[in-house]
Design a protein around this motif. Structure first.
Motif, short mmCIF file in Angstrom:
data_model
loop_
_atom_site.label_atom_id
_atom_site.label_comp_id
_atom_site.label_asym_id
_atom_site.label_seq_id
_atom_site.Cartn_x
_atom_site.Cartn_y
_atom_site.Cartn_z
N GLU A 66 -3.88 -1.55 -7.70
CA GLU A 66 -5.27 -1.10 -7.71
C GLU A 66 -5.36 0.27 -7.06
OE1 GLU A 66 -9.18 -2.29 -5.08
OE2 GLU A 66 -7.76 -3.87 -5.60
N THR A 67 -6.09 1.17 -7.71
CA THR A 67 -6.27 2.51 -7.15
C THR A 67 -7.19 2.44 -5.94
OG1 THR A 67 -6.01 3.50 -9.33
CG2 THR A 67 -7.02 4.87 -7.65
N VAL A 68 -6.77 3.02 -4.84
CA VAL A 68 -7.55 3.01 -3.60
C VAL A 68 -8.23 4.35 -3.38
CG1 VAL A 68 -7.40 2.76 -1.09
CG2 VAL A 68 -5.99 1.33 -2.55
N GLU A 69 -7.55 5.43 -3.78
CA GLU A 69 -8.06 6.77 -3.52
C GLU A 69 -7.75 7.69 -4.69
OE1 GLU A 69 -7.68 9.98 0.13
OE2 GLU A 69 -6.88 7.97 0.38
N TYR A 92 0.88 -1.17 0.00
CA TYR A 92 0.00 0.00 0.00
C TYR A 92 0.91 1.21 0.00
CZ TYR A 92 -2.92 3.76 1.75
OH TYR A 92 -3.56 4.95 1.89
N PHE A 135 -2.51 3.64 -3.75
CA PHE A 135 -2.60 2.37 -4.47
C PHE A 135 -2.35 1.20 -3.53
CE2 PHE A 135 -1.65 5.36 -7.79
CZ PHE A 135 -2.26 4.85 -8.91
N LYS A 136 -2.84 0.02 -3.94
CA LYS A 136 -2.52 -1.19 -3.21
C LYS A 136 -2.37 -2.32 -4.22
CE LYS A 136 -7.17 -2.92 -2.24
NZ LYS A 136 -8.09 -3.35 -1.21
N THR A 172 1.18 5.72 -0.64
CA THR A 172 0.74 7.07 -1.00
C THR A 172 1.95 7.93 -1.38
OG1 THR A 172 0.83 7.78 1.31
CG2 THR A 172 -1.31 7.00 0.49
#
Length: 91
Positions: free
Chosen positions: A41-44, A24, A53-54, A26
């Protein structure tokens, strides 16, 4: 607004049962690196721009190593080799 530098983080957690790393981040620099080596994968999102991302990494995609320490003599040899190579390519 993207995360302030004091709030940016990258977290790697190893799952021993599945033999993989969960990542994870930022931190923009780490996100770019992670995206180049794994599916993230986009988280925010913020202003149509991903900021967190994670994803997962295999065990071989993460390494831990002791930093190399060079002697003054080795550094000087590297410098001389670099100069010789630069001179060779400029001619």
């Amino acid at each position: 607004m993207a995360y302030a530098k004091s709030e940016q983080e990258t977290v790697l957690v190893f799952d021993y049962e599945l033999n993989l790393w969960r990542a994870y981040s930022t931190v923009p620099k780490h996100i770019r690196k992670l995206m180049s080596i794994a599916e993230m994968e986009t988280v925010e999102m913020e202003d149509d721009r991903p900021i967190a991302f994670k994803g997962t990494l295999t065990e071989k995609q993460v390494s831990m190593k002791k930093p190399r320490v060079y002697t003054e003599k080795q550094l000087e040899e590297f410098k001389q080799r670099g100069k010789a190579l630069a001179k060779k390519t400029n001619n």
